[in-house]
Motif scaffolding. Structure first.
Motif, short mmCIF file in Angstrom:
data_model
loop_
_atom_site.label_atom_id
_atom_site.label_comp_id
_atom_site.label_asym_id
_atom_site.label_seq_id
_atom_site.Cartn_x
_atom_site.Cartn_y
_atom_site.Cartn_z
N TYR B 48 21.72 30.93 45.96
CA TYR B 48 22.38 32.23 45.79
C TYR B 48 23.05 32.25 44.42
N GLU B 50 26.09 33.73 41.68
CA GLU B 50 27.50 34.13 41.64
C GLU B 50 27.54 35.64 41.78
N GLY B 51 28.39 36.13 42.66
CA GLY B 51 28.51 37.56 42.85
C GLY B 51 27.70 38.08 44.04
N ASN B 52 26.74 37.31 44.50
CA ASN B 52 25.98 37.72 45.69
C ASN B 52 26.90 37.88 46.89
N LEU B 53 26.47 38.74 47.78
CA LEU B 53 27.22 38.91 49.01
C LEU B 53 27.20 37.58 49.78
N ALA B 54 28.36 37.12 50.19
CA ALA B 54 28.46 35.84 50.89
C ALA B 54 28.30 36.08 52.39
N ASP B 55 27.09 36.43 52.79
CA ASP B 55 26.89 36.79 54.19
C ASP B 55 26.21 35.70 55.01
N GLY B 92 33.72 31.98 48.72
CA GLY B 92 34.14 33.34 48.43
C GLY B 92 34.36 34.06 49.74
N GLN B 94 34.28 37.67 50.20
CA GLN B 94 33.25 38.70 50.32
C GLN B 94 32.00 38.30 49.53
N HIS B 95 32.23 37.88 48.30
CA HIS B 95 31.12 37.55 47.42
C HIS B 95 31.22 36.11 46.95
N HIS B 96 30.09 35.50 46.70
CA HIS B 96 30.10 34.13 46.20
C HIS B 96 30.73 34.09 44.82
N ARG B 97 31.58 33.14 44.60
CA ARG B 97 32.23 32.99 43.31
C ARG B 97 31.62 31.82 42.53
#
Lengths: 233, 233
Positions: B48, B50-55, B92, B94-97
DNA sequence: CGTCGGATTGAGAACGTTCAAGGGGCGTGG
DNA sequence: CCACGCCCCTTGAACGTTCTCAATCCGACG
């Protein structure tokens, strides 16, 4: 000493419905202590020791707390500064792996973890709030890896000032540094001399202005952010 | 490539009763993907960004994953190496950091976070297990502050080898280093040259023995622990 | 057998530390 | 009220660890 409105309200987006989240400001001390015990510590006093049972979570009402560990040879590292409104005490599953001390005269409220656990299992939505909170802490910790592993001394000091400014939320960009240069150094993985030199440098370059050695004002935030090499997200 | 028994079973003491915690080894791919999707990544491939949704939350079945961030000027820091059996993806809210890449050819299982959330709110005891897990991660992160802020290069490398040895759990004290010297350096806040020099030094002093540049054996654990300046708790 | 990426080793530079001296603020006691 | 002492902070100079730059080596792979 000013006493802030308290409770676990410094929690994530969906404010924690834990009973203590109500504002304490106007409450009688008796009622306040029924929810969480109010404790006072003099500058330098120990809140808990490394190895102590981690059965409470604490919230800073006024003052500041540092959580530290000291290596056998005397090197010290500060994991966290808890300022007004911040929680601390989450540094171990069963037992504390750091010790906590008052940076200045400090008032904290101690909440039994048991109560938090019960609240989390009882209240709908509480688990999510709590989970979000610990996840935020975890994410913040990962950001600190970069700070400590890949940032220069100048970047660390600049970022530290910006962090304090943002947490302090003062309208005039003034920063209250309750901790000593030694504390700052042990938080940033530097020496107090280096911190002192870099603060002097910022002063000479008119990026910050000194107002006593424990209070600064940001004169040029842009320059400070540049030195911190801010790369958001 | 050997496929480990999987599931979220690398979780804390009270093993997670999340449905995926059953061993996957003997299951059909179809059933396995109903619980968590199996994904394969070639060496260097991105899991994934950086910034992708961490779902999703991921578990390494075989191989190794690194989670990193790169600063604007190219400096890179690795926050975590996820080895066989480890979870990753909690970087993260919400989102991957951070971004995640395969260190070697790697097989992972992706679990939707939504399912985990549901499981936590449904199963009794699940909240506690999950909470303990994130708390353990938080505690581990704090230990890393000391590593990066107050340890010398030699101490970091020694501690890194001991950590890998303990996580690898090989009976003969052999260590599998799937990652490059650059990766190790970016994990420890050093340069690859320094890592290389320190490994050579350990080799010369008969503390470790080389078995190819990505496999070592500990010859003298006591000396290695001394160099890591192990101060337990 | 040649090429390529990673690993190793060396030499010099740089950043931050260490050691050392001096200064300043604050509380305590005379 | 002043003097003293104690921290802590600041500044300087020298040192050392780690980085940077560069050359070479090694193993994998075509």
């Amino acid at each position: 000493m000013q006493v802030a409105s308290a409770g676990l309200s410094s929690m994530p987006s969906p404010a924690l419905p834990f009973p203590v989240s109500v504002a304490f400001s106007g409450m009688s001390p008796a009622f306040r202590s029924a929810l969480g015990r109010t404790l006072r510590f003099q500058r330098g006093a120990e809140v808990y020791a490394e190895g102590n049972l981690a059965d409470h979570l604490y919230k800073v009402v006024a003052g500041a707390i540092r959580t530290c560990r000291i290596l056998p040879d005397g090197r010290r590292m500060i994991a966290h500064f808890a300022l007004q409104g911040d929680l601390f005490g989450l540094d171990g599953v069963q037992h504390h792996r750091f010790f906590a001390e008052a940076v200045t005269d400090t008032v904290v409220i101690a909440f039994p973890r048991k109560e938090i656990t019960e609240w989390v299992s009882r209240e709908p939505g509480a688990a999510h709030s709590w989970n979000t909170y610990t996840l935020e802490k975890l994410t913040a910790a990962q950001d600190r890896f970069i700070m400590l592993g890949r940032r220069t001394a100048a970047e660390r000091v600049a970022a530290f000032l910006l962090d304090l400014a943002d947490r302090g939320q003062r309208p005039d960009e003034s920063i209250d540094l309750p901790m000593s240069r030694y504390d700052i150094a042990d938080y940033l993985g530097l020496t107090s001399e280096t911190v002192s030199r870099l603060l002097s440098n910022l002063r000479k370059n008119r990026i910050i202005a000194e107002q006593g050695s424990h209070r600064f004002r940001i004169l040029n935030r842009e320059a400070l952010e540049e030195r911190a090499d801010e790369e958001s997200i």
